[in-house]
Design an enzyme around this catalytic site. Structure first.
Site, short mmCIF file in Angstrom:
data_model
loop_
_atom_site.label_atom_id
_atom_site.label_comp_id
_atom_site.label_asym_id
_atom_site.label_seq_id
_atom_site.Cartn_x
_atom_site.Cartn_y
_atom_site.Cartn_z
N LYS A 1 0.03 -11.53 -13.73
CA LYS A 1 -1.15 -11.66 -13.04
C LYS A 1 -1.81 -13.11 -12.41
CE LYS A 1 -5.40 -12.03 -13.00
NZ LYS A 1 -5.17 -12.49 -11.85
N CYS B 1 -6.58 -30.20 -15.81
CA CYS B 1 -7.36 -30.27 -17.62
C CYS B 1 -7.46 -30.84 -18.38
CB CYS B 1 -8.32 -29.12 -18.27
SG CYS B 1 -6.70 -28.20 -18.92
N GLU C 1 -4.94 -21.48 -23.22
CA GLU C 1 -5.17 -23.43 -23.02
C GLU C 1 -6.01 -23.47 -22.56
OE1 GLU C 1 -0.86 -24.02 -21.96
OE2 GLU C 1 -0.78 -22.68 -21.54
N GLU D 1 -16.93 -29.70 -17.05
CA GLU D 1 -15.59 -30.05 -16.46
C GLU D 1 -16.05 -29.82 -15.09
OE1 GLU D 1 -12.74 -27.27 -17.75
OE2 GLU D 1 -11.04 -29.06 -17.35
#
Length: 421
Positions: free
Chosen positions: A169, A278, A244, A375
């Site tokens: 997906k 990230c 992750e 973040e």
């Protein structure tokens, strides 16, 4: 959607628009997958897993297919790079680098396919003890929007080398390069059902993939909150899961560093792909005696940075991926000012169309401010002065939070320090 090597319409007949983030305008309408579509794809993947064309394929032949896919990606590198830039906002230069990485990744795992070995254990006869490594089964893969092709390759490579089958997906913001790669996978000769691609949203297609009883593993790259949901939703079927997740990476400059190299490195660390990574160095710890000089140098570079059309080779920074991300980033800028940080440069929207954010620098940031803890996933750096090594290391390795709409690949929380001379 690609199911069983055929391009099929969505079961519910729904479509959604995918946008060019540089203009905010639609590129195309994309099939919107539902639980019914996921079920079709999983059944195709399960059938392929048991079919002799894949199950009994020699490992070296699996490797040959990955090599062929790598060759096709290389052959269509410019097309894929342009499509990636168009759909994700990544600059054409960075997209070309990503595509080159995809080629290398498929070739690397193509080489591993016939080198997956078990062990024999010396035990007393007449017994024999050995391990045999076998595919896990049907692997559900959910990838983010910031590195669409690279994340796909990171998921495809090891799964296919080991003989698994896939239901992917893609991120709903950036489905186009995944679909094009699906075409190349068919051309490479992968048997029907080995690779399936279902577009859609996390709450529908993603959830159906995670909870499907015939999916053996979920591999997810994205936000920690989503990973927690996946962990809970996958528990009933005891799926294996790998994640992750995002982070808030510290970057450190000491007073005796080569400032030319250190500032260049810190600048790239935060503004690469508009901060949508990230491992972005969004917390910049600078020793107090050189802090003002570092901030001044960063600001000079930020004000010269060229924002614009990602397909223009001269562009240095493209747009954020969506209006949602733009609004979130500008919201953090406003919050940073309210909490007392000093906005040095940037902090606004660039241009009148698309989702561009100016390279932004905050000075005199405190560790407990939202811009230092969350973040942001945008081109916003927080400069935090430190007194000495002990002061810095405790603060740089302190636990931080992550924002709800961030996404990206894995990062370390260890500081990356500029070496002392």
């Amino acid at each position: 959607m690609l199911i069983n090597n055929r391009w099929v319409e969505p079961a519910e007949g729904k479509y959604f628009e995918t946008l060019n983030p540089a203009t905010g305008k639609p590129i195309a309408k994309v099939a919107q997958g539902s639980a019914a579509d996921i079920d079709r794809a999983v059944k195709a993947a399960r059938a392929a897993l048991e079919h002799a064309s894949w199950k009994k394929m020699p490992a070296g032949e699996r490797g040959r297919l990955l090599y062929k896919l790598a060759d096709l990606v290389e052959e269509h590198a410019e097309e894929l790079s342009a499509l990636e830039a168009l759909n994700s906002g990544k600059t054409i230069r960075d997209s070309r680098g990503d595509v080159a990485g995809v080629v290398n990744w498929f070739r690397y795992y193509g080489g591993w396919a016939d080198k997956i070995e078990g062990r024999t254990l010396p035990i007393a006869p007449p017994f024999m003890s050995y391990t045999l490594r076998q595919p896990i089964g049907v692997v559900g893969q959910i990838i983010p929007w910031n590195f669409p092709l690279m994340m796909l390759a990171w998921k495809f490579g090891p799964a296919l080398a080991c003989g698994n089958t896939i239901v992917l997906k893609p991120a709903e913001q950036t489905p186009l390069t995944a679909l094009r790669l699906g075409e190349l996978a068919i051309e490479a000769g992968f048997p029907a059902g080995v690779i399936n691609i279902v577009n859609g949203f996390g709450e529908t297609a993603g959830d159906a993939l995670v909870t499907h009883p015939d999916v053996d593993k979920i591999a997810f790259t994205g936000h920690v909150d989503t990973a927690k949901i996946i962990q809970k939703r996958a528990a009933d079927t005891l799926k294996r899961c790998t994640y992750e997740l995002g982070g808030k990476s510290p970057n450190v400059i000491f007073a005796d560093a080569d400032l030319d190299e250190a500032v260049d490195g810190a600048f790239h660390a935060i503004y690469f792909h508009g901060g949508q990574c990230c491992t972005a160095g969004s917390r910049l710890f600078v020793e107090k005696s050189i802090k003002d000089e570092v901030v001044e140098r960063l600001a000079e570079k930020a004000m010269r940075r060229r924002l614009g059309d990602p397909l223009d080779p001269k562009t240095e920074q493209g747009p954020q991926v969506s209006q949602e991300q733009l609004d979130k980033i500008l919201g953090y800028v406003e919050l940073g000012e309210k909490q007392g940080a000093n906005l040095i440069t940037g902090g606004g929207r660039h241009g009148k169309q698309g989702f561009f954010v100016e390279p932004t620098i905050f000075d005199n940031v405190k560790d407990d401010m939202a811009i230092a803890r969350d973040e942001i996933f945008g081109p916003v750096v927080s400069v935090l002065p430190f007194k000495d090594f002990d002061d810095m290391i405790d603060r740089a390795t302190a636990r931080t939070t992550v924002s709800r709409q961030a996404s990206g690949h894995a990062t370390s929380t260890r500081p990356i320090a500029t070496p002392r001379k």
